[in-house]
Design a protein around this motif. Structure first.
Motif, PDB file in Angstrom:
ATOM      1  N   ASP A 219       0.865  -1.178   0.000  1.00  0.00           N
ATOM      2  CA  ASP A 219       0.000   0.000   0.000  1.00  0.00           C
ATOM      3  C   ASP A 219       0.904   1.231   0.000  1.00  0.00           C
ATOM      4  O   ASP A 219       1.864   1.292   0.767  1.00  0.00           O
ATOM      5  CB  ASP A 219      -0.905   0.004   1.234  1.00  0.00           C
ATOM      6  CG  ASP A 219      -2.051   1.016   1.111  1.00  0.00           C
ATOM      7  OD1 ASP A 219      -1.773   2.176   0.747  1.00  0.00           O
ATOM      8  OD2 ASP A 219      -3.193   0.642   1.398  1.00  0.00           O
TER       9      ASP A 219
ATOM     10  N   ASN B 101      -3.481   1.744   7.387  1.00  0.00           N
ATOM     11  CA  ASN B 101      -3.855   0.403   7.839  1.00  0.00           C
ATOM     12  C   ASN B 101      -3.299   0.067   9.223  1.00  0.00           C
ATOM     13  O   ASN B 101      -3.137  -1.108   9.554  1.00  0.00           O
ATOM     14  CB  ASN B 101      -3.346  -0.632   6.814  1.00  0.00           C
ATOM     15  CG  ASN B 101      -3.765  -0.290   5.398  1.00  0.00           C
ATOM     16  OD1 ASN B 101      -4.937  -0.094   5.123  1.00  0.00           O
ATOM     17  ND2 ASN B 101      -2.800  -0.208   4.496  1.00  0.00           N
TER      18      ASN B 101
ATOM     19  N   ASP C 158      -3.635  -2.948  -1.848  1.00  0.00           N
ATOM     20  CA  ASP C 158      -4.675  -2.031  -2.304  1.00  0.00           C
ATOM     21  C   ASP C 158      -4.887  -2.266  -3.798  1.00  0.00           C
ATOM     22  O   ASP C 158      -4.099  -2.947  -4.441  1.00  0.00           O
ATOM     23  CB  ASP C 158      -4.289  -0.574  -2.024  1.00  0.00           C
ATOM     24  CG  ASP C 158      -2.885  -0.240  -2.513  1.00  0.00           C
ATOM     25  OD1 ASP C 158      -2.233  -1.115  -3.126  1.00  0.00           O
ATOM     26  OD2 ASP C 158      -2.431   0.888  -2.293  1.00  0.00           O
TER      27      ASP C 158
ATOM     28  N   ARG D  75      -2.742   2.572  -6.711  1.00  0.00           N
ATOM     29  CA  ARG D  75      -1.719   3.316  -5.977  1.00  0.00           C
ATOM     30  C   ARG D  75      -0.781   3.998  -6.960  1.00  0.00           C
ATOM     31  O   ARG D  75      -0.581   3.548  -8.089  1.00  0.00           O
ATOM     32  CB  ARG D  75      -0.920   2.401  -5.038  1.00  0.00           C
ATOM     33  CG  ARG D  75      -0.228   1.244  -5.717  1.00  0.00           C
ATOM     34  CD  ARG D  75       0.592   0.421  -4.709  1.00  0.00           C
ATOM     35  NE  ARG D  75       1.081  -0.808  -5.318  1.00  0.00           N
ATOM     36  CZ  ARG D  75       0.407  -1.947  -5.342  1.00  0.00           C
ATOM     37  NH1 ARG D  75      -0.767  -2.007  -4.763  1.00  0.00           N
ATOM     38  NH2 ARG D  75       0.916  -3.016  -5.932  1.00  0.00           N
TER      39      ARG D  75
ATOM     40  N   TYR E 224      -7.616  -5.136  -0.387  1.00  0.00           N
ATOM     41  CA  TYR E 224      -8.308  -4.404   0.680  1.00  0.00           C
ATOM     42  C   TYR E 224      -8.524  -2.987   0.174  1.00  0.00           C
ATOM     43  O   TYR E 224      -7.573  -2.230  -0.039  1.00  0.00           O
ATOM     44  CB  TYR E 224      -7.467  -4.411   1.949  1.00  0.00           C
ATOM     45  CG  TYR E 224      -8.168  -3.835   3.159  1.00  0.00           C
ATOM     46  CD1 TYR E 224      -9.480  -4.177   3.462  1.00  0.00           C
ATOM     47  CD2 TYR E 224      -7.500  -2.964   4.020  1.00  0.00           C
ATOM     48  CE1 TYR E 224     -10.119  -3.662   4.587  1.00  0.00           C
ATOM     49  CE2 TYR E 224      -8.129  -2.448   5.149  1.00  0.00           C
ATOM     50  CZ  TYR E 224      -9.431  -2.792   5.420  1.00  0.00           C
ATOM     51  OH  TYR E 224     -10.064  -2.282   6.525  1.00  0.00           O
ATOM     52  N   THR E 225      -9.773  -2.630  -0.069  1.00  0.00           N
ATOM     53  CA  THR E 225     -10.069  -1.370  -0.743  1.00  0.00           C
ATOM     54  C   THR E 225     -11.296  -0.721  -0.122  1.00  0.00           C
ATOM     55  O   THR E 225     -11.953  -1.281   0.753  1.00  0.00           O
ATOM     56  CB  THR E 225     -10.286  -1.626  -2.253  1.00  0.00           C
ATOM     57  OG1 THR E 225     -10.501  -0.386  -2.924  1.00  0.00           O
ATOM     58  CG2 THR E 225     -11.482  -2.541  -2.485  1.00  0.00           C
TER      59      THR E 225
END
Length: 289
Positions: free
Chosen positions: A176, A182, A220, A223, A249-250
């Motif tokens: 990320d 996070n 993610d 990016r 994970y978004t």
């Protein structure tokens, strides 16, 4: 001090390993393990001795050392070292491969070399002396620049490091470009004795995956101006045969996004912390139990 063995050279000063045309700065514990086995060869080092040296004043899980040895062997193999370096002596510990011949060498520093040349020329005229003084000063300046540059490289390397509990049951590689977003999620996994390693780009993630073993990759989707960076990382992993479980994970979830990730070989997409926790912990189920 340099140690030459097989087709590799370990430089104790720069903490680097050269294998033919490849050169890499070793992670501290990998370097310390190799150096200790080299310095104590042909002795067999038991696990208690190695743990005390590699994790001083710390309590670690029984499989921390075997995992470090396994990671080190995998790294040496990927770099192209021709022969096995670390030998396991069942029931006793580990030792440096006694079949390998080791050459130790103390390479001369460039500045020292120039000083020796100056000594040889000490009876020359003043012009020669000024010339060699100038050369020496130039080499000193270059050495200082290299040291400063090397220090900055190590500072950058710290971006790759994260927390790993002493009794960790596994590892997550988290990709990320804003890792601070996070913190809560990573704190949750750390409480469950799972190490979390951060990196910010696809290129860095692929490099780390080639060097170390991870139980799960969390990424993610978009990016650094690339809206499909997560998908491209997943495809790159699967193309080279890396089947590490992969989750996106978004913030925004859609059926199409889930379908695309699963079609590329990923395990799923999560937008909520709870969903992420439940999915990822499944890959550590046996260890947690």
């Amino acid at each position: 001090m340099e140690y030459r063995f097989s087709n590799a050279t370990l430089n104790a000063k720069t903490q680097t390993l050269d294998v033919e045309d490849k050169k890499i700065v070793l992670e501290e514990r990998v370097f310390n393990l190799l150096l200790y086995l080299l310095d104590t060869r042909p002795k067999v080092c038991n696990q208690q001795e190695l743990v005390a040296f590699l994790w001083p004043d710390s309590v670690v899980s029984p499989w921390s050392l075997p995992r470090l040895v396994s990671d080190t062997r995998s790294l040496l193999q990927r770099l192209g070292v021709d022969q096995d370096i670390i030998v396991t002596v069942r029931g006793q510990g580990y030792k440096f491969n006694p079949e390998l011949k080791v050459l130790q060498q103390s390479p001369k520093d460039e500045t020292q070399l120039n000083l020796e040349l100056l000594s040889v020329e000490r009876h020359s005229d003043g012009a020669h002396l000024k010339f060699w003084i100038g050369v020496t000063l130039l080499m000193c300046s270059i050495c200082i620049w290299l040291i400063i540059n090397h220090s900055f490289e190590h500072l950058n390397d710290k971006e790759f490091k994260a927390s790993e509990p002493l009794d960790a049951i596994g590892r997550i590689l988290w990709v990320d470009d804003n890792p601070t977003n996070n913190k809560k999620e990573q704190g949750y996994f750390l409480k469950h004795k799972i190490g979390v390693y951060n990196t910010t780009s696809t290129q860095e993630a692929l490099l780390l995956l080639s060097m170390y073993e991870y139980n799960v990759v969390i990424s993610d989707m978009g990016r650094q101006g690339e809206p499909l960076a997560g998908l491209k990382l997943l495809r790159a992993m699967r193309t080279r045969g890396d089947d590490t479980p992969f989750y996106v994970y978004t913030w925004v979830e859609s059926e199409n996004q889930i379908s695309v990730i699963k079609a590329a070989g990923g395990q799923g997409v999560a937008t909520k912390k709870v969903d992420l926790y439940e999915s990822v912990l499944l890959h550590f189920h046996n260890e947690i139990l």
